[in-house]
Each structure stands twice: as structure tokens, then as C-alpha cells.
Design an enzyme around this catalytic site. Structure first.
Site, short mmCIF file in Angstrom:
data_model
loop_
_atom_site.label_atom_id
_atom_site.label_comp_id
_atom_site.label_asym_id
_atom_site.label_seq_id
_atom_site.Cartn_x
_atom_site.Cartn_y
_atom_site.Cartn_z
N GLU A 1 -16.40 55.79 -14.54
CA GLU A 1 -17.23 56.96 -14.28
C GLU A 1 -16.61 58.17 -14.96
OE1 GLU A 1 -17.60 57.42 -10.16
OE2 GLU A 1 -18.70 55.58 -9.83
N TYR B 1 -22.29 66.07 -13.10
CA TYR B 1 -22.54 64.90 -12.28
C TYR B 1 -22.03 63.64 -12.97
CZ TYR B 1 -26.75 64.28 -15.15
OH TYR B 1 -27.63 64.13 -16.18
N LYS B 2 -21.90 62.58 -12.19
CA LYS B 2 -21.29 61.36 -12.69
C LYS B 2 -22.16 60.71 -13.75
CE LYS B 2 -18.71 60.24 -8.49
NZ LYS B 2 -18.51 59.27 -7.41
N SER B 3 -21.54 60.42 -14.88
CA SER B 3 -22.20 59.73 -15.96
C SER B 3 -21.73 58.28 -15.97
CB SER B 3 -21.88 60.40 -17.30
OG SER B 3 -22.51 59.72 -18.36
#
Length: 650
Positions: free
Chosen positions: A17, A24-26
Site C-alpha cells: 500500500e 488515500y491508500k493506493s
């Protein structure tokens, strides 16, 4: 609920991650295309016109995979993708770069491109397959005379995901087939396939089905695939709606081009996993009454983003690994992270805070969406939309039953045309805002592909300081005949179904950026000009509304003549007035610039009174130049530089 799976162990996947530029988490994604090779899949569908060549479903699926790989190699350089053919006469489970893979054999399964980060060779190889440039196309796409076992296909996919993408949070298997009942009445084969599908489910792999109907037969999922494709759970990171969206690609009565477009539309709608902006935030209805929701940023402007730096000074281009070192200005020694402290300027003095004190200053409470009340949806003005809205969806991870409560609230708000007013803190250390919670219905396109899932949207409301008053203008109302003619013009220029779909009009500068990168990566000729779908279609506009625009222009001229015919005739001299004949006065004398000594004293007086902000930007720059100081930066930087000068001098 939607078709999906529980998320895998987050501790094991933490390394995969990353935090992207919007906070935000990609999640890295691994997609394996499984395309069936059979006589019916290789049969070309008739074209609707002479200009369009017949296209078979298998070849359309290959072109779809090539298009997706082409996009991923540029826009998502860390994602994995592979292509697996099943139902082939030949069998292959390793690539040219591998001697073997455990000596496992999967009959009638041909791994054309292994699951890996695509490179230029993989894209060229798949393009050659899509355009019939490969000499071995007929050998690879030769259908098997025996029935392929779906258990072997699923087990082969399981081994590929386990060996190549074991730590990926998002792993998906795209199955393209027109056979809705591969094993008929053979219960043993069906049972074995169900077991292998359950293994993929336990592994966290999502199976996406792209069924293709035949000319004389519609695809029936209930015969086989409903048993191997599991229903999703609400806490799955891939979940994007409250109800499942099952896409079917029709081919009866359509040509190869329409088949390819339908398949591309279906795959693109599922090609990018939903990436959470925040997860498991409580939605509070009242004291001790809360559910958990997850937020998504559905709409975001697409812009070129640099993912890495390329070193071109060597024999071949290489990805540069950057390092950052902070050094002291006076001694040039390396400054450790623990020595750095942040300070703020108050009253001419530097006030420093520890990391704990800074976190306490920025802490307004835990993340929460707290419902304050409800209002009619008509009370929300159009100008209140000043920031991006966030789509929220229920999560069962913290509170069981969140989906039912959330769905009941969403349907009630839709039915009564109400909105909720909420106190919104999306993440820790985020500034709280008042927001409107709007219910949103599900929207589908012409191919029954879900465009927008049903749910609710959090729209941050502006404060008084965020709203700028419109200038006062004296509007002139056009005559009714002119309005009637313009209404006809506008009606002729409306989009189909009166809807604007931004997906049909990609950012031309972004597409040009990707096109240049693609040409450099694949050793292709550089394109001459970009494709801009935002350019108006002038010929079609002239054909549909040209005559009405001419009529409107004639009516405008008639109204203009009528307006001036009704005004009283006066002489030019009377309109200009008696002063018009007077000679022009001499140019007023220019203001004499203040002496430097007076200017310095004025700046000093404003410094003592704390009113340096009253000085204009040119005066500040002139003062700093006279003191041999830098004039770079904004007005606030210049004021701070002046304050530092007087602080040191005092």
C-alpha cells in the site's frame, strides 16, 4: 449485495500500500485475463457495413486486453497484468524466461503473457497477436478437440496469483467466454470447479465474468457460473455499490466493432479497483447509535503525474533512486531528523512546539460523521458546491448491520427528498467541516454497466469567508421573440438523452502526454497531432442548428432597428453636452515619488504600528531592494522579510 470477497490479511499486505497525492491508500492491482478459445469464440461476427471488418469475440477480447495493458504500462506502472488462453490445443505454463514452474501441467491452458508488470516486449507481443502479425497465432489459438476442465483453469490461475502476486491487495481474474455450461450434466467436474473457485475466494482473488451471448442463444449464468462467482461482503475494498451489477455483452445483431466497444466499456468499468479515501469511520445517528462507513473519491481531475525520474546519461535509460539530505546552513553538517523543530512567528518572536504539541493543536477529535439534522434538498443552493464530494458506503467490519441501516436511511432520504446536515472529520488531524449528506440513486449506461452506485455523498458546505459576493450588474432582458428563437437553437444542440458523460471526453493534454510516453516506450513513431474529442463538431452543429442561428441573427437585427427607431432623435452635440466642445485639459502632473528617506520612515512607522500589510507590493519591493534584500515570493513573504530586517536592526 455486490459480487466480491472479504479483504485479505492487511498485515501481510501492508508493504503493497502507498499513499498517493490526494492522501488515500493506493492499492496495487493484479489482473489476469482468461480468454476462452473455441470454435464459437473464433467465429467472426458479421459487420453492419462494408467499412467494418468482421470481428470474433476472442479477437475482440485480445484487443481489449491489449488496450488495457497499453493504458496500464503508462498510467499504472506498478500494476501487474497477464493473459491466459484456455480451451487451446497447446498447453503452456511458463514463459521463455523460465525453465519450468514446479513441473505442473494444466491441459489446454496456454499462458501467453505471464502475470507481471508489463514491459514494452509484452505490449508488442500482445499487439502482434491482436493484429495477426504473429506467425504462431494459428498455433496458439487452435481450439482443443476435448472439453477443457474449468477446475484446471481456476487451479492454474490460483498458481499464477500465488507465485507472482502473493502480497497484492487487489487480485482479479477476468473470464471472457460464451459457454454458459462448460460441463453440462457432469456433476463431478462441476463440483471440482466449485472447489477451485472456493480456493480463489479464500486467497482473496475476485472473479469477474464477461459473458458473451451467441447469435441464437443468450448467456445463462445460472447454469454454471453462479456457483463459482461468490457474492461480496460489504467490507470488501473493491465493493462499489449496494447491489450487484452483472454485465452481459450482447453479440446478436451486432458487428465486431460494437462487440469490441461493449467489451471495452465493460472491462474499463472494472479495470481500476475502488481506492478508499477513509475506512471504517463511524456514522453517528445519536448517542450510542452508530454504524461504520467507508469513503471513496469517485470523481477526480486527471492530470499527468510523475511516478519516477529517468536517468538518460547512461547506455540505457534507468529509473533514478533519489535521496534527500538536510544540511545546516552555517556548518554544512548533516542535520538529523530528531534535531529539527518547527516554529511559528507570533509578535515578532519564534515560538517552537514539540511534535506532541503540534499534534494536540491539530486534533479536533476522532474521525466521525455526526448527523446534526435534516433539511429539504431544495434548501441546498447550487453555489454551495465548492469542494470535491466524497461517496460513502457501509462497512460491516466494526458494526454488524451497518448495511441495512445505511440502506434504509438512503432510501428514506431519496423518497422524502431530504438531505442530512453532518459534522464531518474524515481523518485524524483533519479540520472539521459542516457538510450536506445527499442520497444518490444508482445510474446505469446503455450497456447496463454501472456508472454511479447507489449510496450517499458528503458535500462540504462553505463557510461565510468562502463565499464571494457577485458584483452588481444591470441585466437587460431580451425581447420575447429573440428568446423564442434562441430556445429553438438550444433544443437542437442538446446532447443525446440530455446527459453529459465526462468519460467520453478525455483530457486531451493528458492523453497526448500518455501517447508520447507510449510511443517512446514501444519504439513507435511519434504522433503528429493529439486527438481532441472536446473540439465541437462544427459540421453537425451547422447541419442541426445552422438555419435556426441565421433566423436568430435576423431577429436580432430586427429588434436592434426597432429599439433605436423608438428612441427620440437628438443632435450629436446635445448628446455630448456643452463640455464636449471645450479643449482638452493638459495632462495632470504625475505624482512625485516620495524620497527614500521619507519612504523608509513610513515603513518604519507602519512596522511599529503592526500595519505593514497596508503597503503595496511595489513599495515593499523598492524598500527591500534599497536594503539589498531578496524581493522573491508573495506579499506575505516580503512583509516577513521586512519584519526580520527591523527585528535585527532593533
Amino acid at each position: 449485495m455486490a459480487d466480491n470477497y472479504p479483504p485479505p490479511d492487511e498485515d501481510a499486505l501492508q508493504e503493497e500500500e502507498e499513499i498517493d497525492d490526494v492522501g488515500y491508500k493506493s492499492v496495487k492491482d493484479a489482473v489476469l485475463f482468461a480468454i476462452e478459445v473455441s470454435d464459437s469464440m473464433l467465429e467472426a461476427r458479421p459487420a453492419s457495413s462494408d467499412k467494418q471488418a468482421p470481428e470474433s469475440p476472442a479477437k475482440a477480447a485480445i484487443k481489449c486486453a491489449y488496450s488495457l495493458m497499453q493504458q496500464r504500462i503508462i498510467s499504472h506502472p506498478k500494476d501487474m497484468m497477464g493473459v491466459l488462453f484456455f480451451g487451446t490445443e497447446a498447453s503452456k505454463f511458463y514463459t521463455e524466461n523460465e525453465d519450468s514452474r514446479g513441473d505442473l501441467a494444466y491441459p489446454h491452458c496456454y499462458l501467453f503473457t505471464d502475470l507481471d508488470i508489463p514491459d514494452a516486449d509484452d505490449v508488442k507481443k500482445l499487439r502482434a497477436m491482436a493484429e495477426d502479425e504473429e506467425d504462431t497465432v494459428d498455433d496458439v489459438l487452435a481450439p482443443s478437440k476435448e472439453h477443457v476442465s474449468m477446475a484446471n483453469v481456476l487451479f492454474c490461475a490460483n498458481q499464477i496469483f500465488t507465485s507472482k502476486a502473493s502480497n497484492f491487495l487487489s487480485r482479479r481474474l477476468f473470464i471472457v467466454t460464451d459457454n454458459d455450461n462448460p460441463h453440462g450434466a457432469d456433476r463431478a467436474m462441476r463440483s471440482a470447479a466449485t472447489v477451485r473457485a472456493k480456493d480463489l475466494y479464500d486467497l482473496g482473488v475476485i472473479i469477474e465474468l464477461f459473458p458473451i451471448s451467441k447469435v441464437d442463444h443468450d448467456f445463462d449464468r445460472s447454469k454454471f457460473y453462479d456457483d463459482i462467482i461468490y457474492k461480496t461482503t460489504p467490507n470488501d475494498p473493491q465493493t462499489s455499490g449496494l447491489t450487484p451489477t452483472l454485465t452481459q455483452v450482447p453479440t446478436s445483431g451486432g458487428d465486431g466493432i460494437s462487440l469490441l466497444n461493449s467489451l471495452l466499456s465493460s472491462v474499463n468499468s472494472k479495470s481500476v479497483p475502488r481506492r478508499a479515501l477513509f475506512s471504517n469511520v463511524p456514522l453517528e445517528f445519536g448517542p450510542n447509535f452508530k454504524i461504520s462507513v467507508t469513503g471513496y473519491l469517485i470523481f477526480k481531475k486527471q492530470e499527468p503525474a510523475r511516478s519516477c525520474y529517468i536517468w538518460l546519461g547512461g547506455e540505457k535509460p534507468e529509473i533514478a533512486q533519489g535521496t534527500t539530505t538536510q544540511m545546516a546552513e552555517d556548518t554544512a553538517r548533516t542535520v538529523e531528523k530528531g534535531e529539527i523543530r518547527k516554529a511559528y512567528k507570533f509578535g515578532g518572536e519564534q515560538v517552537s512546539f514539540t511534535i506532541e504539541e503540534q499534534q494536540a493543536l491539530r486534533n479536533f477529535g476522532d474521525p466521525v460523521i455526526r448527523i446534526i439534522g435534516f433539511k429539504p434538498i431544495s434548501s441546498l443552493p447550487i453555489w454551495a458546491s465548492t469542494k470535491h464530494s466524497t461517496f460513502i458506503y457501509p462497512s460491516e467490519e466494526d458494526f454488524v448491520g451497518s448495511t441495512r441501516v445505511f440502506s434504509a436511511l438512503q432510501q428514506k432520504l431519496l423518497r422524502d427528498q431530504k438531505i442530512g446536515i453532518v459534522w464531518f472529520i474524515p481523518r485524524r488531524n483533519a479540520a472539521p467541516v459542516l457538510a450536506a449528506m445527499l442520497p444518490g440513486p444508482e445510474k446505469m449506461d446503455e450497456n447496463d454497466v454501472q456508472i454511479t452506485p447507489p449510496g450517499m455523498w458528503i458535500l462540504p458546505l462553505p463557510f461565510a469567508d468562502d463565499i464571494r459576493q457577485n458584483p452588481e450588474t444591470n441585466l437587460v432582458v431580451a425581447p420575447e421573440p429573440l428568446i423564442d428563437h434562441m430556445r429553438t437553437v438550444v433544443q437542437q444542440l442538446q446532447l443525446p438523452k440530455a446527459q453529459y458523460d465526462p468519460r467520453k471526453y478525455p483530457n486531451p493534454s493528458l492523453q497526448w502526454h500518455y501517447r508520447i510516453l507510449q510511443a517512446l516506450a514501444l519504439d513507435e513513431d511519434l504522433p503528429e497531432q493529439p486527438e481532441d474529442k472536446t473540439i465541437p463538431r462544427y459540421r453537425q452543429i451547422d447541419k442541426r442548428a445552422g438555419d435556426y442561428v441565421v433566423e436568430w441573427g435576423e431577429e436580432l437585427e430586427a429588434q436592434h432597428r426597432k429599439l433605436f427607431a423608438e428612441q427620440p432623435k437628438t443632435s450629436t452635440l446635445a448628446k455630448r453636452g456643452p463640455k464636449a466642445t471645450e479643449p482638452l485639459a493638459e495632462n495632470p502632473p504625475k505624482k512625485v515619488k516620495a524620497e527614500k528617506g521619507d519612504q523608509a520612515s513610513d515603513v518604519l512607522n507602519l512596522y511599529h504600528s503592526g500595519n505593514l500589510s497596508k503597503l503595496t507590493l511595489p513599495v515593499l519591493k523598492e524598500f527591500l531592494t534599497s536594503k539589498s534584500l531578496s524581493t522573491a515570493g508573495k506579499k506575505a513573504d516580503l512583509i516577513e522579510r521586512v519584519e526580520e530586517y527591523f527585528d535585527k536592526k532593533g
